[in-house]
Design an enzyme around this catalytic site. Structure first.
Site, PDB file in Angstrom:
ATOM      1  N   CYS A 329     -90.363 -23.665  64.914  1.00 29.26           N
ATOM      2  CA  CYS A 329     -89.599 -23.006  65.984  1.00 29.26           C
ATOM      3  C   CYS A 329     -90.431 -22.913  67.265  1.00 29.26           C
ATOM      4  O   CYS A 329     -89.886 -22.935  68.366  1.00 29.26           O
ATOM      5  CB  CYS A 329     -89.130 -21.624  65.545  1.00 29.26           C
ATOM      6  SG  CYS A 329     -90.463 -20.499  65.074  1.00 29.26           S
ATOM      7  N   HIS A 868     -90.987 -15.399  65.402  1.00 20.27           N
ATOM      8  CA  HIS A 868     -90.012 -16.479  65.583  1.00 20.27           C
ATOM      9  C   HIS A 868     -89.863 -16.760  67.076  1.00 20.27           C
ATOM     10  O   HIS A 868     -89.860 -15.845  67.903  1.00 20.27           O
ATOM     11  CB  HIS A 868     -88.662 -16.060  64.994  1.00 20.27           C
ATOM     12  CG  HIS A 868     -87.601 -17.112  65.129  1.00 20.27           C
ATOM     13  ND1 HIS A 868     -87.717 -18.361  64.554  1.00 20.27           N
ATOM     14  CD2 HIS A 868     -86.401 -17.107  65.791  1.00 20.27           C
ATOM     15  CE1 HIS A 868     -86.633 -19.080  64.836  1.00 20.27           C
ATOM     16  NE2 HIS A 868     -85.837 -18.343  65.593  1.00 20.27           N
TER      17      HIS A 868
END
Length: 927
Positions: A329, A868
């Site tokens: 990510c 994230h």
């Protein structure tokens, strides 16, 4: 990767399992580590050990001291300190770092949890260390891993996470997990699969089955590594078995012909060149270097899709997501910001083949630029279908091994590398000239700045320089000779510290070196990268220091002065939060004379002590004063101690003391010393002590307190700059003086569970920029060579913005790393979306616009280990914001893009309109 049991290896090597003391274990392990560090090479074997168990072993062998990985065994903190040892740990227990807490007995078949964080969950130890620990403690299971070489520079690292592949057998659709090193060859893969399924290798075909789509051809049986074959973590591979009639049957009985599938054709081109046919260019060819893979391997990048899926009618480009290939990510977030940079998109969607630099040794021979360009075109032409950046990640890992594997990384670090790599791959300068840098020499800033930029462009000329690079003015001042050096340096992005990371709160206890007052702690706030001079200035204000007074900083450790901070340029970063720092307040006229340090000691008694004698232990903080006499006697030291202890006198006289002379104190002297507040009377009485016996039990000692020599009234002390004396606190001294004032010194900064984490107030992007442009001293590892002093100096550095690029990237420094601490700040930074005006920060006035609009953000959510990354990007033509969360893309309102997760900000210059454009706009409004 088949590795024999570690116990067998140990037996073969003749390892000894004889019991050892904790100190012996510690020394043996340290020696083995040092020996291993001298022979780092590919193929070396390392073992994973749970940090939980390893720290318990360290506490056993090191006591309460820090990790043996973080301290030197000859550290002063280790000498003469007896720490309480923990109990001997049980067998090695690695269950908490294995997937689901179990696994088979084969080390290479054990799956290690993917969310491990190095240094927090596991440690890596060389094979020899593991063998010793296993010999002493047994347990396990053993988790062996090999050291591999990656990238064009052969960077060495231990492959912690083996490549996990899901084998699908086409005969019955059964699935089996295969684990191999990414550096294993396709031949080894065939061997392992055939052995596992019990088939002959000649009849097996293994296909890359990424996203359940078969590749154009089966994997060759060769020495090509699985990494070069672009096999990814957790992806599928397909096994087909040839039968007698030349075909294999799937589970439904359908024939599976063993012929390559023809790749889809496309009218789109690579770098604007001719169309592809079977993955090969038919027009021009690049100059390939040995090991280059511009051929079919590079161009077979369908990534589970057709080479280019054109957008459906009516669909807008630029709305495709990026598949997460396993903790990628961070890469997806950075890529979405770059592919939505208008200047880059326009460039890579056109023909840039003439600008590929295949000869630049600092670049990637054009491969990185081609991989990025191919990915960008897919994202702009595939409609809303997500793209798997598999080929790009493979190229990235080849030239930047730090981004290989499937650990979480930093999106800003990837951006920095990628922009630099793209620049070198697209550098229009084929042969870089040698240019000697010149000092400013008092010339006008404009002249020096233009010269520096011209020299930079002579060696660096690319799209990246045109779009992303600016220039700042750097001013260095020598702290000794005040030499000023001015240079103008290019930058690709600006790393802005958050104000909360720039300042530091410190508590220091101030003592009076003349005994005129009680010690008092003061808490001050100053720049984190400041020096001791800044700390002294802040303390001087806090304690109302007089003009003729000074402060001497020192660190107290184990009730002694561990070090004096006599260099005003020493950085306060060398002072840790858990240390005890004191400052001694003295008259400046006394500075430079003999320094007297009084170390306090008392007798700790128990029932048996009356028979065998009591043990003397140090306590409290030492007292320091300056003496002017060149020839000192025991009486002079006694008077100095009396002055230093005078603020600690109790407010009452001891009844015991009035009974007569105790420990050399006469009753009338005690009464007068405890009740008189007249300075002249006190001085007279102290002088009268010279003719009497010493008031205190004093001993002359050395720096390590390894020897003690009692001080008598007529003792003559040898002259020296530093005298260290032990003061024994007898019962009689306790009766007269209160030692509580010199006990329990506060640490520099106390953090703990009692401190509630409160929401920090929002700060502005401008305050971050102010902190970035604030003058600060250089670190001890970044010393500047002063051409005038001919020495390296800790100069002060001041940055100013001189020239800004069309695309300005701000990196908010939310993460801080040190050897002992990792931290992330979730402070909300208020940044403008439109009309960011930086005019007031510019030192040059070149007539350019300094107003910027935001068009992309890289966000980071969560903590250091399990965070994230996502991205916000604005489609300029559509004037609308979108949220890119890996494969998921969704519209978002402009008011929702400001969050505390904002990490990297992308701004684009607002071009000032020409007179013709303004006239046209004016006429349009009139109509």
């Amino acid at each position: 990767m088949t590795i024999r049991d570690s116990s067998v290896l140990m037996m073969e090597n003749g390892g000894s399992c004889l019991p050892c003391t904790p100190d012996e274990e510690r020394q043996i392990v340290q020696d083995l580590k040092n020996q291993s560090d001298l022979d780092l090479k590919e193929g070396n074997l390392y073992f994973l050990i749970s940090t939980r168990w390893y720290r318990s072993w360290e506490r056993y062998v090191c006591g309460d001291e820090p990790s043996i990985d973080n301290i030197s065994f000859d550290s002063p903190h280790m000498n003469g300190v007896s720490s309480k040892r923990a109990e001997r740990p049980g067998p090695i227990d690695n269950s908490d770092i294995i997937q689901n807490g179990n696994g088979s007995s084969e080390g290479d078949d054990l799956e290690v949890r993917r969310n491990l964080e190095e240094g927090q969950d596991y440690v890596l130890v060389p094979q020899q260390v593991w063998e010793k620990l296993f010999c002493w403690y047994k347990g396990g299971p053993a988790l062996p891993r090999k050291m591999i070489s990656e990238g064009i520079v052969n960077e060495k690292r231990v492959e912690v996470f083996l490549l996990c592949l899901k084998l699908i057998d086409s005969r019955d659709n059964s699935q089996t997990v295969i684990r191999l090193s990414k550096k294993a060859s396709t031949r080894q893969l065939y061997e392992k699969v055939c052995k596992l399924r019990g088939i002959e290798q000649e009849k097996a075909r293994i296909w890359d089955y990424f996203n359940k789509q078969r590749s154009t051809s089966p994997l060759d049986v060769s020495d090509q590594t699985l990494d070069d074959a672009m096999l990814q973590m957790d992806q599928d591979i397909l096994l087909e078995v040839q039968v007698d009639n030349g075909i294999s049957m799937d589970s439904t009985g359908n024939d599976l012909a063993l012929v390559p599938i023809e790749p889809s054709r496309s009218s789109l081109t690579i770098a604007g060149g001719p169309a592809l046919s079977n993955g090969h260019t038919t027009g021009y060819r690049f100059n390939q270097y040995p090991g280059s893979s511009f051929g079919s391997t590079f161009m077979d990048m369908d990534d589970g899709y057709d080479s280019y899926n054109t957008a459906k009618k009516g669909e807008k480009g630029g709305l495709a997501g990026l598949q997460n290939l396993g903790n990628t990510c961070f890469m997806n977030s950075a890529l979405q910001c770059l592919v939505h940079t208008p200047d880059l998109a326009q460039y890579f969607l056109g023909d840039y083949s003439d600008e590929i630099n295949t000869e630049n040794p600092l670049g990637m021979h054009g491969e990185l630029a081609l991989a990025f360009g191919d990915l960008l075109r897919k994202l702009w032409s595939s409609g809303r279908a997500a793209v798997a950046p598999r080929a790009f990640k493979g190229k990235l890992a080849r030239f930047a091994p730090q981004f290989s594997g499937y650990n979480q990384h930093d999106s800003q670090e990837l951006l920095a590398f990628l922009l630099d790599g793209l620049h070198e791959d697209l550098n229009r300068v084929k042969q870089k000239p040698y240019i000697e840098m010149k000092d400013s020499g008092g010339r006008p800033d404009e002249e020096v700045a233009n010269e520096c930029w011209k020299n930079h462009k002579a060696r660096n000329d690319s799209l990246i320089v045109d779009v992303f690079q600016g220039q700042y003015k750097s001013t260095l001042v020598c702290p000794v000779c005040s030499k000023v050096s001015i240079t103008f340096d290019p930058f690709m992005y600006l790393t802005l510290p958050l104000p909360s990371t720039v300042t530091r709160t410190m508590t220091v206890t101030v003592f009076y070196a003349n005994g005129s007052g009680l010690p008092m702690p003061f808490t001050v706030t100053l720049m984190k990268h400041g020096c001791c001079k800044d700390l002294i200035l802040a303390l001087s204000t806090a304690c109302c220091l007089k003009i003729d007074e000074g402060l001497l900083l020192a660190e107290v450790y184990n009730h002694q002065i561990f070090r004096f901070f006599e260099n005003p340029a020493e950085l306060i970063s060398s002072i840790k939060d858990d240390e005890h720092i004191v400052a001694y307040r003295f008259d400046r006229k006394q500075g430079g004379k003999i320094k007297l340090e009084i170390v306090n000691r008392w007798q700790e008694k128990s029932a048996s002590d009356y028979l065998k004698g009591s043990e003397r232990k140090l306590f409290g903080a030492p007292l320091v004063t300056y003496l002017e006499e060149e020839h000192l006697s025991g009486a002079d030291i006694d008077i100095a101690v009396s002055k230093l202890l005078s603020p600690l006198r109790r407010t009452y006289s001891s009844a015991k003391a009035h009974g007569g002379k105790e420990n050399g104190f006469l009753p009338e002297v005690i009464d007068e010393l405890s009740n008189s507040h007249n300075e002249s009377v006190e001085t007279a009485e102290l002088e009268d002590l010279c003719s009497r016996e010493l008031s205190f039990q004093l001993s002359l000692t050395d720096e390590r307190i390894s020897s003690c020599k009692p001080i008598q009234k007529d003792s003559i002390l040898k002259p020296g700059k530093h005298i260290k004396v032990l003061l024994d606190w007898t019962d009689e001294v306790h009766e007269l003086y209160d030692p509580s004032y010199i006990k329990d010194l506060p640490v520099v900064h106390k953090t703990g569970f009692t401190v509630k984490k409160t929401r920090q107030e929002a700060i502005s992007l401008f305050s971050c920029l102010d902190a970035f442009l604030t003058e600060e001293p250089l670190g001890p590892d970044d010393m500047w060579y002063c051409p005038q002093c001919k020495e390296h100096r800790q100069a002060t550095k001041k940055l100013d913005l001189w020239m800004l690029p069309d695309v300005l990237v701000f990196h908010l420094k939310r993460f801080s790393y040190s050897r002992y601490l990792k931290n992330k700040l979730d402070t909300f930074v208020n940044f403008p979306i439109l009309n960011l005006d930086l005019s007031k920060y510019m030192k040059s006035k070149d007539g350019e616009s300094y107003v910027y609009d935001l068009f992309a953000i890289s966000n980071h959510y969560g903590g250091l280990g399990g965070g994230h990354y996502t991205a916000y990007a604005k489609l300029i033509d559509e004037n609308r914001w979108y949220h890119f969360d890996d494969s998921h893309v969704s519209p978002v309102s402009e008011g929702d893009i400001k969050t505390s997760a904002a990490y990297v900000l992308f701004y684009r210059r607002v071009k000032s309109k020409t007179k013709a454009e303004m006239a046209e706009t004016s006429q349009g409004h009139c109509c």
